[in-house]
Design a protein around this motif. Structure first.
Motif, mmCIF file in Angstrom:
data_model
loop_
_atom_site.group_PDB
_atom_site.id
_atom_site.type_symbol
_atom_site.label_atom_id
_atom_site.label_comp_id
_atom_site.label_asym_id
_atom_site.label_seq_id
_atom_site.Cartn_x
_atom_site.Cartn_y
_atom_site.Cartn_z
ATOM 1 N N VAL A 193 7.715 -26.680 -10.732
ATOM 2 C CA VAL A 193 6.468 -26.533 -9.990
ATOM 3 C C VAL A 193 6.064 -25.069 -10.016
ATOM 4 O O VAL A 193 6.727 -24.212 -9.430
ATOM 5 C CB VAL A 193 6.623 -27.008 -8.532
ATOM 6 C CG1 VAL A 193 5.260 -27.040 -7.844
ATOM 7 C CG2 VAL A 193 7.295 -28.374 -8.466
ATOM 8 N N ASP A 194 4.954 -24.779 -10.704
ATOM 9 C CA ASP A 194 4.493 -23.386 -10.846
ATOM 10 C C ASP A 194 3.015 -23.409 -11.202
ATOM 11 O O ASP A 194 2.591 -24.219 -12.035
ATOM 12 C CB ASP A 194 5.297 -22.667 -11.936
ATOM 13 C CG ASP A 194 5.184 -21.151 -11.861
ATOM 14 O OD1 ASP A 194 4.049 -20.645 -11.719
ATOM 15 O OD2 ASP A 194 6.221 -20.477 -11.946
ATOM 16 N N ASP A 195 2.244 -22.536 -10.591
ATOM 17 C CA ASP A 195 0.812 -22.513 -10.876
ATOM 18 C C ASP A 195 0.492 -21.738 -12.142
ATOM 19 O O ASP A 195 -0.664 -21.711 -12.572
ATOM 20 C CB ASP A 195 0.038 -21.917 -9.694
ATOM 21 C CG ASP A 195 0.404 -20.460 -9.445
ATOM 22 O OD1 ASP A 195 1.617 -20.167 -9.346
ATOM 23 O OD2 ASP A 195 -0.503 -19.621 -9.351
ATOM 24 N N ASN A 196 1.502 -21.124 -12.756
ATOM 25 C CA ASN A 196 1.306 -20.355 -13.985
ATOM 26 C C ASN A 196 1.681 -21.221 -15.195
ATOM 27 O O ASN A 196 2.858 -21.537 -15.391
ATOM 28 C CB ASN A 196 2.173 -19.095 -13.954
ATOM 29 C CG ASN A 196 1.886 -18.160 -15.123
ATOM 30 O OD1 ASN A 196 1.587 -18.610 -16.218
ATOM 31 N ND2 ASN A 196 1.987 -16.865 -14.877
ATOM 32 N N ILE A 237 1.522 -28.334 -11.563
ATOM 33 C CA ILE A 237 0.797 -27.076 -11.503
ATOM 34 C C ILE A 237 0.577 -26.597 -10.074
ATOM 35 O O ILE A 237 0.112 -25.488 -9.846
ATOM 36 C CB ILE A 237 -0.561 -27.202 -12.244
ATOM 37 C CG1 ILE A 237 -1.116 -25.826 -12.613
ATOM 38 C CG2 ILE A 237 -1.533 -28.024 -11.413
ATOM 39 C CD1 ILE A 237 -0.356 -25.114 -13.693
ATOM 40 N N SER A 238 0.960 -27.405 -9.092
ATOM 41 C CA SER A 238 0.779 -27.021 -7.688
ATOM 42 C C SER A 238 1.702 -27.838 -6.806
ATOM 43 O O SER A 238 2.279 -28.855 -7.241
ATOM 44 C CB SER A 238 -0.671 -27.254 -7.246
ATOM 45 O OG SER A 238 -0.962 -28.646 -7.202
ATOM 46 N N ASP A 271 8.237 -22.543 -7.613
ATOM 47 C CA ASP A 271 7.679 -21.211 -7.410
ATOM 48 C C ASP A 271 7.322 -21.033 -5.937
ATOM 49 O O ASP A 271 6.934 -21.990 -5.257
ATOM 50 C CB ASP A 271 6.435 -21.043 -8.287
ATOM 51 C CG ASP A 271 5.904 -19.621 -8.255
ATOM 52 O OD1 ASP A 271 6.704 -18.687 -8.042
ATOM 53 O OD2 ASP A 271 4.685 -19.430 -8.440
ATOM 54 N N MET A 277 2.086 -19.814 -4.537
ATOM 55 C CA MET A 277 1.121 -20.667 -5.220
ATOM 56 C C MET A 277 -0.092 -20.844 -4.319
ATOM 57 O O MET A 277 0.041 -20.837 -3.089
ATOM 58 C CB MET A 277 1.731 -22.044 -5.532
ATOM 59 C CG MET A 277 2.914 -22.030 -6.477
ATOM 60 S SD MET A 277 3.497 -23.708 -6.872
ATOM 61 C CE MET A 277 4.107 -24.245 -5.253
ATOM 62 N N PRO A 278 -1.275 -21.001 -4.912
ATOM 63 C CA PRO A 278 -2.451 -21.277 -4.075
ATOM 64 C C PRO A 278 -2.326 -22.649 -3.423
ATOM 65 O O PRO A 278 -1.620 -23.530 -3.915
ATOM 66 C CB PRO A 278 -3.605 -21.247 -5.085
ATOM 67 C CG PRO A 278 -2.966 -21.546 -6.406
ATOM 68 C CD PRO A 278 -1.596 -20.923 -6.341
ATOM 69 N N ASP A 328 2.098 -23.416 -0.432
ATOM 70 C CA ASP A 328 3.056 -22.529 -1.091
ATOM 71 C C ASP A 328 4.400 -23.236 -1.272
ATOM 72 O O ASP A 328 4.596 -24.380 -0.851
ATOM 73 C CB ASP A 328 3.209 -21.213 -0.329
ATOM 74 C CG ASP A 328 3.879 -21.372 1.037
ATOM 75 O OD1 ASP A 328 4.417 -22.462 1.324
ATOM 76 O OD2 ASP A 328 3.857 -20.404 1.822
ATOM 77 N N THR A 385 5.910 -26.683 0.407
ATOM 78 C CA THR A 385 6.175 -27.783 -0.523
ATOM 79 C C THR A 385 7.601 -28.280 -0.367
ATOM 80 O O THR A 385 7.857 -29.486 -0.328
ATOM 81 C CB THR A 385 5.947 -27.329 -1.971
ATOM 82 O OG1 THR A 385 4.588 -26.911 -2.137
ATOM 83 C CG2 THR A 385 6.235 -28.459 -2.955
#
Length: 281
Positions: free
Chosen positions: A10-13, A35-36, A55, A58-59, A62, A66
């Motif tokens: 799980v990562d927004d990048n 992605i989120s 991660d 994250m937008p 967070d 999560t």
């Protein structure tokens, strides 16, 4: 092909998702990406990972929130979560552990470290599931068959020992325990488990065991324990501990995971990084 585990990243990048996904995929893991935090929470409705790499920043939701929501889901609450973040302050790490994380990997992450930690926590998670099945089987055995339980116990590939809660006397060991430590069942049963644990780690194990009761369903992970095998070699051990009723006695069942090589790999990586940094200075 052996199923070594499914990992949810799980990562927004997107770049981080690709790098980690490639690394873990090449190591043989099944990889799912989100992605989120919101996407991750929906994803666990259809997949059940063995590990979540999460991660922190994250937008939207967070990483901490999560993780809390994942652990609020009965289906996935016991799945280990490793936080991945550029933040390395003690407060940030404590916040991650408070949210339910089991470990922390700092960015920029090192491939060998990520693989070592992923392997360790997936194996510990599977040990816990295996332990729960063994306890269920033990309950059934009290009603049905002693032989069924003994087969399950003896053939379990994970080193396992049952010991008395009060005196730490070993009541039973399986074949994998014998193979790992080199002591036969006859040499082990009847002795205190202390004999195989390094003196400085005995208090830690006894303290943890003392918090569990024979009727508790709670499962506890040990901290690092050091065992000495028959040849005197020191083994780094992590384990899963649970209270059980055994032959009308209050007992504990301990399943061991030898993480000696994983720890050595991390230490080699850390030393190589230190040597490289010194050359740059």
């Amino acid at each position: 092909m052996e199923d070594i585990g499914t990992i949810l990243i799980v990562d927004d990048n997107p770049i981080n998702l690709q790098v980690l996904g490639t690394l873990l995929g090449q190591a043989g893991y099944k990889v799912r990406a989100a992605i989120s935090g919101e996407v991750a929470l929906r994803a666990v409705g259809t997949i059940l990972p063995d590990l979540v790499l999460l991660d922190v920043r994250m937008p939207g939701i967070d990483g901490y929130e999560t993780c809390r929501r994942l652990h609020g889901n009965e289906r996935i609450r016991d799945v280990p979560v490793i936080f991945i973040s550029a933040m390395q302050d003690t407060e940030d790490k404590l916040a991650g552990f408070a949210a339910g994380g089991v470990d922390y990997v700092a960015k920029p992450f090192q491939a060998e470290e990520v693989l070592a930690r992923a392997k360790t926590h997936i194996q510990l998670h599977r040990m816990q599931l295996n332990l729960e099945e063994m306890v269920k089987a033990r309950t059934l055995e009290l009603i049905q068959s002693e032989a069924r339980y003994r087969v399950l116990f003896n053939e379990n590939p994970i080193p396992t020992v049952v010991f008395d809660s009060a005196g730490f006397e070993m009541l039973a060991v399986n074949r994998a325990f014998v193979k790992t430590l080199g002591y036969s069942a006859a040499e082990s049963v009847g002795r205190s488990l202390d004999f195989a644990v390094l003196p400085e780690d005995r208090v830690s194990l006894r303290s943890l065991a003392g918090k569990l009761t024979g009727h508790s369903k709670e499962v506890a992970y040990t901290n690092r324990l050091r065992f000495a095998d028959r040849d005197g070699e020191v083994l780094d051990i992590e384990g899963v501990l649970q209270g059980i009723d055994y032959a009308e006695r209050r007992a504990q069942i301990l399943m061991l995971q030898d993480v000696t090589e994983s720890r050595r790999a991390v230490e080699r990586l850390q030393q190589a990084t230190k040597d490289y940094q010194q050359k740059l200075e």
